[in-house]
Each structure stands twice: as C-alpha cells, then as structure tokens.
Design an enzyme around this catalytic site. Sequence first.
Site, PDB file in Angstrom:
ATOM      1  N   ASP A   6      44.086  39.093  43.509  1.00 54.75           N
ATOM      2  CA  ASP A   6      42.671  39.218  43.840  1.00 54.75           C
ATOM      3  C   ASP A   6      42.132  40.563  43.345  1.00 54.75           C
ATOM      4  OD1 ASP A   6      40.273  38.356  45.487  1.00 54.75           O
ATOM      5  OD2 ASP A   6      40.782  40.233  46.513  1.00 54.75           O
ATOM      6  N   GLU A   9      42.765  38.198  38.557  1.00 51.30           N
ATOM      7  CA  GLU A   9      41.306  38.098  38.634  1.00 51.30           C
ATOM      8  C   GLU A   9      40.809  39.419  38.054  1.00 51.30           C
ATOM      9  OE1 GLU A   9      37.889  36.878  41.883  1.00 51.30           O
ATOM     10  OE2 GLU A   9      39.419  38.317  42.490  1.00 51.30           O
TER      11      GLU A   9
END
Length: 715
Positions: free
Chosen positions: A357, A394
């Site tokens: 993330d 990401e």
Amino acid sequence: MSETRSEQVLRVDAYPTHEVGGYRVRAGKPFPFGANVVPGGVSFSVFSDQATSMTLVIYKRGEPEPMAELEFPEEFRTGSVFAMTVFGLDHENIEYGYRADGPYDPVTGHRFDARQVLSDPYARLIAGRDVWGVEPDYSRGYQYRSRVCLQDFDWGDDTPLGIPAEDLVVYEAHVRGFTRHPNSQVTAPGTFAGLREKIPYLKELGVNCIELLPVFEFDESDNPRSNPETGEKLFDYWGYNTVSFFAPKAGYAATGRYGMQGDEFRTLIKDLHAAGIEVILDVVFNHTAEGNEQGPTISFKGLDNATYYMLTPEGYYFNFSGTGNTVNCNHPVVRNFVLDCLRHWVADYHIDGFRFDLAAILGRSLDGTPLPNPPLLELLAYDPVLRHTKLIAEAWDAGGLYEVGNFPAYGRWAEWNGKYRDTVRRFLKGDPGVTGELATRIAGSPDLYSSRGTAASVNFLTAHDGFSLADLVSYNDKHNEANGEGNNDGANDNNSWNCGAEGPTDDPAVNALRTRQMKNALAILLTSQGIPMILSGDEVGRTQQGNNNTYCQDNELSWFDWDQVDANAELLRFTREMIAFRKRHRELRSTSHPTGRVREHLGLPDISWHGERAWQPDWSGESRLVAVARCGAGDDDVVYVAMNAHWESHDLELPALPGGRSWHLFADTGAEAPHDITTPGTEPELDNAGKYLIGPRSVVILVGRTNDPDESDTP
C-alpha cells in the site's frame, strides 16, 4: 527427535542464572526478536535504542492486572537489545507487554513513558480484539496484548505454487466482506473459515490468485464517526491502520476467541494452494495505527519513536500517508523489521506475494525526499527467503509522489498500473482522443515497462478503493454521505458514466447498456497484456450504491451479495468464459511487449492494429474504435479484439488469414445472452469471414484458427 526432560536439564542454556521478581531467569539471545519458546521457558527480546530501562509485564490470559513485572537486568542488554529467558511460564496462558523508560522530549523525537504497557512489535498473536465488532472496554489498561505463539502447524506437502506472473488472474477480496452477508450460507460468516468454504466458487470462476485486503491485526472499532443517516457506528472496515504486523487478525477467525487465528488462516492458505490458488497479502508499511502526536501509544511510539517514524525537526510527524504518521522505512532497524515481517509470512504462512500500500513512501529518505536507490526496496528484491515471492507496488502515496512506470524495480517489482485504469475507463465512457493511449495500455504499457516486461503491469479497472464495476457504469458522481464526512472523502476523478440515469433505474435500455459496458470492461481487461486483477463481486455486478470509499462500511454496501450469483448469472458466465479464454491463448499472456515483427509460420505480425478497414487504424482525436490482432510465436490461433466505444455501429473489414484458417466468433458484447459469448474452443465459424458488424459500445473477440479446435492453442 524431541528432547526428554532429562535431556533438557543437561543443556547449559536451560539453567537459570538470576532471579527477578520471584521468577528464575537468564540472559536471552538478542535474536530472533519477539517471544520464542525455548527449553524450559520463553525468551523475550525487544529493541530500543534510547530506553534507559525495560520491564517485561506478564499477565494471566484475560486478566486485567499483571501477575508479574520483571525488569531486565543491565547485563541482559546487548547493544540496544533487551533479551531475557523466563523459566516456568505457561506460555499458552499468558499475555505480555513492555514498559520502556527513557527521556520524554518530543522535540528530539523521544516519547518514553514507563506508565504505558506496550505491545511487542514482533508479537505473533494479539489478544484484545478477539471477536469482530465487540465493543471494547476502554477502561481496561493495555488494549492490544501480545501473546506467545507456537509454530507447530502441519503443512503436509504444501509448497509454493510458483505460478508464472504472466499467467495470474488476480481476485482482490476482503476476508470479512466475502462471506459476511447472511445469504453466504457458510458455517462461520466473515472469517478465514468462511472464505475456505467458498474455494470451489473461486476455482469455478477460474481465478488462480486471491489478493486479500489487510489481515494483520487492526482495530475495527477505531473510528469515531457514525452514519449520519442511521446513527449506526462506523468501523475501520478495510483495516489499513495496522496494530501488529506479525499477527493475523483474530476477528477474522471463527477461532479467534480461542487464540487459534494463526492455524485457521494457515488452513485457508493450505486449501487455497491445493485448489491451485496463490495468496497475496495487501500490506501496509507506510504508516501505523498510532497516528500523529494526538494518536495512541501502542508499541513503536513508546519503544523508539525517533527510530520508527519520520519526524520534522520540531518532532512532529511527517504525513506522506495521509493518516497521521509515516514509517521511517529506510532506517536500517526499520527496514530489517519489514524484512523480518515478510519473511515471517512467507516462511510461517506460505504466503505467495505481497501488494504494498502506498509503496512510493518506501522509497523516501528520512526527510521525505525520494531516494535514487532505496535500500529497503533493493533489500526486499534480493532477499533469499523472498526470492520467488511476488512483489507488487501501489506506486504512489498521499504526499503526491507518483511513480507508476518509474518505481525502483530491481527486476522484481510489479506495479498497480493506475494509467491503465484511467485510460480504459475514459475509453469506455466515450472520451475523445483516447484510442492511441488505449493501444499502448492493452499492449502491456511498453512506454512504462519496456525493460521490465508486460508482467510488471498489474492491470485493473476497479479495486477496493473506488467504484465497483457496476457503480462505474451507474454513477457520474460519488455518493459517500453514509461515511459521515459530508461527501468530501473519496476520489472525485472517477472517469465514470451512469449510462443515462444516476443510480438504480427501471429503464430497460439503461440497464442493458450497463450490462454491456461491464462486459466490455471485462473483455478488454482479460485480453490485455499484463496481469489482470478483478475486484471481488464485479463478476456479479456488486454495487456499493455509489459509495467510492467504503473503508468504514461493515454492511451490505461492502459485503458480497451471494444472491447476485443467480440474479446476475449472465455476467458471471461471461466472466468465467473470458478467464478461460485468456488461459487458453498464450499470446494474451506473453511476457514480451509486441514489436510488430512478422511471425514466419503465419506471415502475420505479433501485433497489428485495425479500424473499419483492415490494417488501417484511425488514431484521430475523434476516433472511438480500434481493433487489435495478436499472433503468438508458436501458436496457430490469431486473436482479434475490436473495441467500439462509439454510440454507432461500424462495419469492420477483417484482416485475411493464412490458408486453412478462418475467423470464429468467441464473444460479442452487443449480442443478447447466451449469444454474447461461447466456451473457448467451440467458437462458431463466421458466415461472412471478411466482414463483421460491431454494434454501438461493444467489444467483439474473434479467433482465427482451423475448423478443428483440437489444433488450436492450448495453455
């Protein structure tokens, strides 16, 4: 062979050398960190660079007050590590934590407070949030309690599946949301065990990799807001505020109240592997649940705040994560913590890969500037334990750093391709001037990944963060009022189109167009080069009623509605056949970007572009039609995909095929079911092989092959 009791006492390290607080102890080994069962006792090891003293706090399981507090003797400190073995503990029935004493001087980054009991950052189990949604007793001290965990699970012959990255079809899912709905008909809804009962569904769908939203221990009750429309409490549903990085979430386990969440999760992974499905975890190393200077002290903040967090010169927290703090990932101690954590999940849980993330943060230096050669990313890429583990970034963060196509890859990292998502969405809604970039994206984004291959691109149109696929074609605007933030949360640049009506409608024409648009999206995604990722529920038209940020919604806005499996059987069938088609045709999964070079065995290039006229694509700004034909290196089949985002039909001139081959129709999203798609290998031959009428806002997929399907491509 296990040691007998008499053999144990012969071991020098099984003898106590000291007595502290009535317990027999000896100096422990600094490594490994955490609480580890050793002959006759438990070894506790914890790092703190600036602590002046450290105290081990031991509780009987579930008791509010400690049963013992043992200060580490000074001679039990090695460098910045406090290590002590305590003998005679019933490790299955204790909980533990630490009190760290030292300077309290926030300006210099130190926030020690010996009154606070701290969780062990290396704890393998956490107690305190054992059953999902149970209101915590906040009057009770030490909310997140570390527990000792045995590593005695029987994995049998389970080994990593090692599916080549280019062959993956990823399915992003939330452990609780996948089976929490009352109609899921599983024994333990919302748990690892419940998801395990749905493995046959995943296998029939055809996906071979499930990417789970965070499963590290977090506190779902850590959300002060309520739904302004109903007054119901809102949750931290997604789980991106990690409390403990080595511990699986107890509230996701039917056995969490018994402390068996680790084995329940392992059983799920073992059975997924047996079904041919890999497991990727969504991990959050960019921030923690401790927040900024106003947030709680759970572990890092009280053990060594200046080491674990990025701090301003005034002692405040840099906030590149958008959640209050930013983990100092490139500090040597912290990057070793991240490495130890990932090794733990690979070695002890047989995890196949990780999606990071806001991974751009992992490449920032102490002051937040991007590093040219981030040591953490390099360390993870070359670590021997993680050698065959899939690493997915990401490649952006909340501080504005956007590195899609430029993420430091070291030959190992793939990326969520946000440019793919945005381009295909814009094409689907009919924006002008998109066809040229669309061609680049469906060919594996060679402009971004020319030196890394097509598998560096994880292609997706929807994910947990944003609209579901059904909402992407049903709403022009987000509708997040239920989140209690005045509809100010969530992204505004959704590139969505409601097909003529905002939200639910009884208009059959609008609903038919929405179904067609969803099929178009899936058809483009699953014929693009790169790794396709599907959001759980998109295959059955799951809706979030226009909410594009359901991070706090533990209800039917987020849950998989299993009634839709039958209600939207048409879309589900389409998705299954598309996945099967991708698996059948290697040319769609090539790791190399196409170059246009001619395949000698067919006399056709590996990729060619077409418009209404064969070999004559229209790249003009107003064009909304493009077709692509792919020819593999050793395959007999040619795959032709025509994509029409125009609101008018077009007559397509099809490229001629070499002798003995003809065009066969696999899918036409403009046709009514069941004629919209067929089973791969059974495609009917076109009557008029040289022409095809593509309807408005439709995708057509043809296969150029011989009439004998046995001679066509195989996986």
